[in-house]
Design a protein around this motif. Structure first.
Motif, PDB file in Angstrom:
ATOM      1  N   ILE A  82      68.048 -18.442  59.424  1.00  0.00           N
ATOM      2  CA  ILE A  82      67.333 -18.255  60.684  1.00  0.00           C
ATOM      3  C   ILE A  82      67.955 -17.060  61.399  1.00  0.00           C
ATOM      4  N   VAL A  83      67.103 -16.181  61.917  1.00  0.00           N
ATOM      5  CA  VAL A  83      67.587 -14.958  62.559  1.00  0.00           C
ATOM      6  C   VAL A  83      67.072 -14.906  63.991  1.00  0.00           C
ATOM      7  N   PRO A  84      67.845 -15.427  64.956  1.00  0.00           N
ATOM      8  CA  PRO A  84      67.450 -15.285  66.355  1.00  0.00           C
ATOM      9  C   PRO A  84      67.731 -13.874  66.866  1.00  0.00           C
ATOM     10  N   ILE A  85      66.792 -13.317  67.611  1.00  0.00           N
ATOM     11  CA  ILE A  85      66.985 -12.021  68.244  1.00  0.00           C
ATOM     12  C   ILE A  85      67.612 -12.271  69.620  1.00  0.00           C
ATOM     13  N   LEU A  86      68.806 -11.732  69.820  1.00  0.00           N
ATOM     14  CA  LEU A  86      69.508 -11.929  71.088  1.00  0.00           C
ATOM     15  C   LEU A  86      68.812 -11.174  72.206  1.00  0.00           C
ATOM     16  N   ARG A  87      68.723 -11.772  73.394  1.00  0.00           N
ATOM     17  CA  ARG A  87      69.291 -13.027  73.841  1.00  0.00           C
ATOM     18  C   ARG A  87      68.339 -14.200  73.664  1.00  0.00           C
TER      19      ARG A  87
END
Length: 227
Positions: A82-87
């Motif tokens: 899983i690749v969350p884009i910060l923030r």
């Protein structure tokens, strides 16, 4: 609206998504409620995305509490990140983790939009390093989570980064997108990316914000409005 979009774009028609998205739009919705609504919408959209993006495989046998044997099942692919884009992608992370039957790796990408050009600038990337041509440590599927696709620049940059890393397939899950931004993202890698969103608005303004949109979700989540 959805019929005008590329075939690798999927817009939710779930009544609960539409109702929760309407609540999320309100300027009166506070930080705590914003986080809860994003989690709920991510769960509903994520259910549809993973239903289409994963397959069931037999993994062996086990016994029930009554001693009846049954065939155990798992998911394919098993190698997922899983690749969350910060923030703001962090607000969707727990929802997608909860849907998956087993823990998976999480690799963060930090990006912000340069104010004058609206182009993405990457300031953080913790994807594991590997030598060129060696994809042994690369996930079979990457799931990008980012609540907003406005101009599409950020998600396109994330897709390009993951493609360079060697991921063969990407699912992108978002809460809301603009029509043009979504189209742009869909065309970044048509054969490798499926995009799932809770809703679509027609356009963005001269600041690159979706109209009527949700405002700056990161600021709303972290009480940084007016920074």
């Amino acid at each position: 609206m959805a019929t005008l979009l590329p075939t690798n774009v999927h817009v939710s028609t779930h009544p609960c998504v539409r109702a929760k998205l309407s609540q999320l739009r309100s300027r009166s919705t506070g930080s705590k409620e914003t986080k809860t609504l994003i989690n709920d919408i991510a769960t509903l959209v994520g259910c549809d995305a993973l239903a289409k993006g994963l397959q069931t495989v037999q993994t062996g046998t086990d016994s029930s509490p009554l001693d009846y044997e049954y065939i155990t099942e798992g998911i394919s692919p098993s190698s997922i990140t899983i690749v969350p884009i910060l923030r703001s992608g962090l607000a969707m992370l727990e929802a997608i983790q909860a849907l998956l039957p087993s823990p998976v790796s999480v690799h963060h990408l930090g990006m912000y939009r340069e104010k004058s050009t609206l182009q993405p600038v990457e300031y953080y990337n913790n994807l594991p390093y590997h030598k060129a041509g060696d994809t042994s440590g690369v996930a079979e599927l990457a799931i990008i989570v980012d609540p907003i696709i406005a101009t599409g620049s950020t998600v396109c940059a994330a897709i390009e980064t993951l493609r360079d890393w060697g991921v063969p397939r990407i699912i992108s899950i978002s809460v809301l997108a603009s029509r043009d931004g979504l189209r742009r993202a869909a065309e970044a890698w048509p054969e490798g990316v499926e995009l799932w969103v809770g809703g679509v608005d027609a356009e963005t303004d001269d600041r690159g914000m979706i109209k009527p949109g949700l405002g700056d979700i990161g600021d709303r989540l972290f009480l940084a409005v007016g920074k």
